[in-house]
Structure formats: C-alpha cells, structure tokens
Design a protein around this motif. Structure first.
Motif, PDB file in Angstrom:
ATOM      1  N   ASP A 396      14.536  24.200  75.910  1.00  0.00           N
ATOM      2  CA  ASP A 396      15.868  24.830  75.982  1.00  0.00           C
ATOM      3  C   ASP A 396      15.800  26.348  75.909  1.00  0.00           C
ATOM      4  OD1 ASP A 396      15.233  25.293  73.385  1.00  0.00           O
ATOM      5  OD2 ASP A 396      16.891  24.148  72.514  1.00  0.00           O
ATOM      6  N   ASN A 397      14.585  26.907  76.109  1.00  0.00           N
ATOM      7  CA  ASN A 397      14.493  28.376  76.180  1.00  0.00           C
ATOM      8  C   ASN A 397      13.286  28.754  77.034  1.00  0.00           C
ATOM      9  OD1 ASN A 397      12.063  29.141  74.336  1.00  0.00           O
ATOM     10  ND2 ASN A 397      13.225  27.610  73.176  1.00  0.00           N
ATOM     11  N   MET A 398      13.304  29.982  77.532  1.00  0.00           N
ATOM     12  CA  MET A 398      12.302  30.420  78.503  1.00  0.00           C
ATOM     13  C   MET A 398      10.916  30.568  77.884  1.00  0.00           C
ATOM     14  SD  MET A 398      11.906  30.918  81.666  1.00  0.00           S
ATOM     15  CE  MET A 398      13.417  31.362  82.527  1.00  0.00           C
ATOM     16  N   VAL A 399      10.838  31.019  76.631  1.00  0.00           N
ATOM     17  CA  VAL A 399       9.531  31.220  75.990  1.00  0.00           C
ATOM     18  C   VAL A 399       8.776  29.892  75.938  1.00  0.00           C
ATOM     19  CG1 VAL A 399       8.394  31.815  73.811  1.00  0.00           C
ATOM     20  CG2 VAL A 399      10.248  33.258  74.692  1.00  0.00           C
ATOM     21  N   ASP A 400       9.477  28.825  75.522  1.00  0.00           N
ATOM     22  CA  ASP A 400       8.834  27.501  75.469  1.00  0.00           C
ATOM     23  C   ASP A 400       8.461  27.020  76.867  1.00  0.00           C
ATOM     24  OD1 ASP A 400       9.122  27.486  72.764  1.00  0.00           O
ATOM     25  OD2 ASP A 400      10.778  26.056  72.688  1.00  0.00           O
ATOM     26  N   ALA A 401       9.332  27.298  77.839  1.00  0.00           N
ATOM     27  CA  ALA A 401       9.054  26.865  79.218  1.00  0.00           C
ATOM     28  C   ALA A 401       7.750  27.468  79.720  1.00  0.00           C
ATOM     29  CB  ALA A 401      10.214  27.264  80.132  1.00  0.00           C
ATOM     30  N   VAL A 402       7.590  28.771  79.481  1.00  0.00           N
ATOM     31  CA  VAL A 402       6.393  29.473  79.983  1.00  0.00           C
ATOM     32  C   VAL A 402       5.146  29.030  79.209  1.00  0.00           C
ATOM     33  CG1 VAL A 402       5.306  31.755  80.159  1.00  0.00           C
ATOM     34  CG2 VAL A 402       7.651  31.415  80.965  1.00  0.00           C
ATOM     35  N   ARG A 403       5.284  28.847  77.890  1.00  0.00           N
ATOM     36  CA  ARG A 403       4.130  28.386  77.082  1.00  0.00           C
ATOM     37  C   ARG A 403       3.671  26.998  77.526  1.00  0.00           C
ATOM     38  NH1 ARG A 403       6.307  30.322  71.371  1.00  0.00           N
ATOM     39  NH2 ARG A 403       5.597  32.478  71.412  1.00  0.00           N
ATOM     40  N   MET A 404       4.635  26.117  77.745  1.00  0.00           N
ATOM     41  CA  MET A 404       4.287  24.766  78.202  1.00  0.00           C
ATOM     42  C   MET A 404       3.635  24.836  79.593  1.00  0.00           C
ATOM     43  SD  MET A 404       4.966  22.930  75.683  1.00  0.00           S
ATOM     44  CE  MET A 404       4.441  21.393  76.418  1.00  0.00           C
ATOM     45  N   GLY A 405       4.148  25.734  80.423  1.00  0.00           N
ATOM     46  CA  GLY A 405       3.563  25.915  81.752  1.00  0.00           C
ATOM     47  C   GLY A 405       2.094  26.307  81.650  1.00  0.00           C
ATOM     48  N   GLN A 406       1.812  27.207  80.701  1.00  0.00           N
ATOM     49  CA  GLN A 406       0.423  27.647  80.505  1.00  0.00           C
ATOM     50  C   GLN A 406      -0.455  26.473  80.063  1.00  0.00           C
ATOM     51  OE1 GLN A 406      -0.348  30.394  77.239  1.00  0.00           O
ATOM     52  NE2 GLN A 406      -1.878  31.466  78.464  1.00  0.00           N
ATOM     53  N   ARG A 407       0.075  25.620  79.177  1.00  0.00           N
ATOM     54  CA  ARG A 407      -0.700  24.466  78.672  1.00  0.00           C
ATOM     55  C   ARG A 407      -0.971  23.432  79.759  1.00  0.00           C
ATOM     56  NH1 ARG A 407       2.453  23.155  73.166  1.00  0.00           N
ATOM     57  NH2 ARG A 407       2.130  25.199  72.258  1.00  0.00           N
ATOM     58  N   MET A 408      -0.029  23.289  80.676  1.00  0.00           N
ATOM     59  CA  MET A 408      -0.120  22.220  81.683  1.00  0.00           C
ATOM     60  C   MET A 408      -0.969  22.615  82.896  1.00  0.00           C
ATOM     61  SD  MET A 408       3.861  21.079  81.335  1.00  0.00           S
ATOM     62  CE  MET A 408       4.069  20.081  82.788  1.00  0.00           C
ATOM     63  N   THR A 409      -1.396  23.884  82.959  1.00  0.00           N
ATOM     64  CA  THR A 409      -2.123  24.335  84.164  1.00  0.00           C
ATOM     65  C   THR A 409      -3.602  24.506  83.897  1.00  0.00           C
ATOM     66  OG1 THR A 409      -1.486  26.579  83.531  1.00  0.00           O
ATOM     67  CG2 THR A 409      -0.223  25.555  85.298  1.00  0.00           C
ATOM     68  N   GLU A 410      -4.365  24.519  84.985  1.00  0.00           N
ATOM     69  CA  GLU A 410      -5.781  24.896  84.901  1.00  0.00           C
ATOM     70  C   GLU A 410      -6.048  25.931  85.987  1.00  0.00           C
ATOM     71  OE1 GLU A 410      -7.634  21.077  85.209  1.00  0.00           O
ATOM     72  OE2 GLU A 410      -6.357  20.520  86.883  1.00  0.00           O
ATOM     73  N   LYS A 411      -7.263  26.468  85.999  1.00  0.00           N
ATOM     74  CA  LYS A 411      -7.588  27.528  86.958  1.00  0.00           C
ATOM     75  C   LYS A 411      -7.199  27.139  88.376  1.00  0.00           C
ATOM     76  CE  LYS A 411     -11.262  29.972  84.585  1.00  0.00           C
ATOM     77  NZ  LYS A 411     -12.669  30.001  84.283  1.00  0.00           N
ATOM     78  N   GLY A 412      -6.597  28.080  89.086  1.00  0.00           N
ATOM     79  CA  GLY A 412      -6.246  27.841  90.485  1.00  0.00           C
ATOM     80  C   GLY A 412      -4.847  27.254  90.669  1.00  0.00           C
TER      81      GLY A 412
END
Length: 444
Positions: A396-412
C-alpha cells in the motif's frame, strides 16, 4: 460587465481567471476542494474573488458564463444546476481561443498525446516558429493568451476539455489513437468517449488538417461513418499512402503535398512502435508548417522524451527500473509491456476506471515474472492474473513496492511501474506517483 464564474482553482482555472480579468469580466473562482497556496496568492494579488472547500450557489448561479475545470464531471450537482438555468458551461480552451488570434495544433488521443505534443512543440520551436505549449500540459493556455506572446500554440487536449468546446477549432488536429478510458465519465459507453475525441475536428474547415492513426479501428470506423471537412493525413506502421506517413524498409516516410521526407528509424530518439507513430504525427505537422528537413531530422534525433513515460530511472545490480506512471489506462500499459525485452516485475494498480485487463494476458504470460499490486482495491488485478504469474503480492505504499521489486528480481531483469490505473487512492496524481517511485529507487 459580464460575470465569469470559474469552477476549479487549479492551473486552468487560475489561468482563465487572469485572462477573464484582463478582458474586463467580473471574475469569481469557486473550488469544492482546497486551492493550493501559490494559486491563492496569484488570485489575491490580481484582485480576483475566490472561495474554496465549498460552492456557494448564489455566487455561482448568477454567472453569464462558467468555465469548468476538466476534472469536474458533468454529473456534479453544481454543473447540473447551471445547465438547468441555461448558463453556458465551457472549457478553458473554448474561453481562451476567443481572445487570441494565434493558430493552434490540437492533439488528443487515449495514449501518446503528451509525447506527441512535446515532440511537435520541439519540432516547431527548433524550426524557429514563435510557439507556445499548453492545454493539458504545462502552463495553462488561457494564462499564456493573457500574456499573448505566441503566433502558434501546440495544445494537448483531453476528452474532458473537448467536451466543453463550442467554436474552438485547431488549424491542425491530431488523434493519436482511441482505446477505452475514462468510461466512468461517459456512462460506460465507449461510443460516447469516441465521439468526444472527434469533437476536435467538428469545427474544422476544408483548409484545415486532421492527422490520424490509420491502424486504429475506432478511428477508421468513425471516419467511415461520419463526414468531416478537414483534409485527412493518415499515419500507419502497416500500410503505405500517397499522402501520409508510414514505415518502409526501416525508414519513416512522410509524404505531404507531393514532398517526401525520409528518415532511418534507428536515428529517431524515441523507441518502440507506438513512439514511431507519435513521431509520424509530429513530423506530419512539421511538414505542413514547412519546417526544414535538416531541422526535423535533428529534432527527432535529440528529443528527450517525457517524464513518467517509460522513463529509465536507474540500473541497480543490473536490474533496470522504469517509471511509466503516466500509464493510467490498459492501452498505455500494453505499449509498456510490449516494449519490455527482459523478464519483468510489474507494479500495477490504483483507481480502476472500468478496465478490461484481458488484452494484457498474452504479454503478461510472455514477459512478467511477478506482479506487485499497488492500490487500495486490487481484486480485479488478482482475479485477472493470479493464476498466470508465479508471485503476486499486495502493498500500500511505493517504498514497499520498490523493495519487493528488488527482492523479486535477478540480474538482467526489469522492474516496471506501469499502473494502468489512476493514482488518486494513494497519491496526489500520476506525477507524484512517478516521483515517489524514482525516490524509492534512488534510496535502494
């Protein structure tokens, strides 16, 4: 002295108030919400009476003419009351056009209109024309007319602004495309929304021009079934024309008035198929205005693009973060997903305007590895894609959205904010949403 009442004390409202005062109207501004401090100051300094957080009927229903800000729906009680009394309710564009001799390029469409407007302005300004930029973007058209400096204006026009025109006519009109959007304002009838966009050409004469996407079904159907006076200039990435713009062997070709302009697509700064169309539309205007070929070439190759529209923010750990906050409908998000070339975590959600997510399904299956729902009500998104992606979470906020995005991604991989929805549940507007995304990415 004619009484001009303005509903809405934002950019278009305050601009209209300044122009109205200059032209000798008795002006009153009324806003149901809160008027921002900088606008209050402008109104007060200019001796313009205003109120906010209320609409006082007796100060409004005695108007000779009312300018309604585009954000206020026709269904609102005060607008209904005005219409019942037969008081004309117009848009800023209609009011301002009566007070200037300048000519205009009017640009509308469900998507691409901001990019096309900015690019057209860039081409004309680089070509040495005395040109202003306004409408749904930047400084209000009326405010600029009050200061009256320009021979031409390039105006981005929303369907809401077009709903409030009576006599306004652009010398050159562009319809970039039409897809379902804002249907909540058109009784959920797509035909009403399409008709609204075509108001841009209703007052055009035979020496005016309408530039349009010939690949767009809604546009081509409407043109087959309705007569207009303007000269038609189509653009397409699938067909070719004797008079119009098209693609041929990795070149963009624009033929207007027996004169040809050719440019290799790889030298055009904007990327993606939809941007090629935006470039064709803008180049068609530049050709009509006889801007030199060398200038057009240079301008197309150095154009910087638009903030919050597929804006590459940063690469962190070889993951690209992309801000497409301006994608407030499904069609805009379709273009964004279509342009992705790497596995993508997609941040989506907000205020749904009657969206149908089914057209995104093939792209989501092909490109999206995870979905982050950023909205107060994500049910439709979860129902649509819950079974298609491996990971789906709600924040429900942008900071969490971006942090989760970082966790869910890998290189490339990439993290794409392309909400397909309006922003008003959690943010002030799409710019605020985009800025918060960029800030959160920079803080990772």
């Amino acid at each position: 002295m004619q009484r001009l009442v303005i509903l809405g004390g934002g950019e278009s409202g305050v601009g209209t108030a300044i122009l109205g005062k200059k032209k000798g109207y008795d002006v009153f501004v009324s806003d149901k919400g809160k008027i921002k401090n900088n606008y209050r100051e402008v109104l007060t300094i200019n001796g313009i009476k205003w109120e906010d957080e209320t609409h006082t009927e007796k100060k409004i229903l005695n108007a000779d003419v009312v300018m309604k800000s585009p954000g206020i729906p026709d269904k609102s009680p005060i607008v209904k009351a005005l219409r019942e009394k037969g008081i004309p309710v117009i848009s800023e564009i209609e009011f301002a056009c009566k007070h200037t001799k300048a000519k205009t390029v009017g640009i509308t469409g469900s998507n691409g209109k901001t990019t096309t407007t900015m690019l057209t302005y860039h081409l004309l300004k680089s070509g040495g024309l005395n040109v202003g930029l306004g409408g749904n973007i930047g400084k209000s058209f009326a405010w600029q007319v009050a200061e009256d400096k320009f021979d031409w204006y390039v105006l981005e026009l929303s369907s809401f602004q077009l709903d409030g025109i009576v006599d306004y006519k652009p010398e050159i009109a562009i319809i970039t495309n039409i897809s379902p959007d804002h249907l909540d304002r058109y009784d959920y009838k797509y035909e009403k929304y399409i008709d609204s966009k075509f108001r841009i050409t209703m007052n055009q004469k035979k020496d005016d021009f309408l530039i349009y996407d010939a690949d767009d079904e809604a546009i081509t159907n409407w043109l087959q079934n309705n007569k207009i006076k303007a000269q038609l200039i189509p653009f397409s990435i699938t067909k070719q024309f004797k008079n119009g713009a098209y693609l041929k062997d990795n070149n963009m070709e624009v033929n207007i008035n027996e004169e040809e302009f050719i440019m290799e697509t790889e030298h055009i700064a904007l990327e993606g198929k939809h941007n090629m169309k935006n470039a064709m539309a803008a180049t068609s205007v530049a050709k009509l205005m006889q801007i030199r070929k060398a200038t057009i070439r240079e301008s197309l190759s150095n154009f910087q693009g638009v903030e919050h529209r597929l804006e590459k923010v940063l690469k962190i750990g070889n993951v690209q973060y992309i801000n497409d906050s301006k994608a407030t409908n499904v069609n805009a998000t379709f273009f964004a997903l279509d342009s992705m070339t790497t596995p993508t975590v997609w941040i989506v959600g907000g205020v749904d305007k009657g969206n149908d997510y089914s057209e995104l399904m093939p792209l989501v299956r092909e490109k999206v590895k995870g979905i982050i729902c950023l909205g107060l009500d994500n049910k439709k998104i979860i129902d649509a894609f819950g079974a298609v992606v491996d990971v789906m979470i709600e924040v429900d906020n942008m900071v969490d959205a971006v942090r989760m995005g970082q966790r869910m991604t890998e290189k490339g991989d990439a993290v794409l904010l392309s909400p397909a929805c309006a922003s008003f549940d959690l943010f002030e507007n799409y710019e605020d949403r985009g800025r918060q995304f960029k800030q959160a990415v920079q803080n990772l």
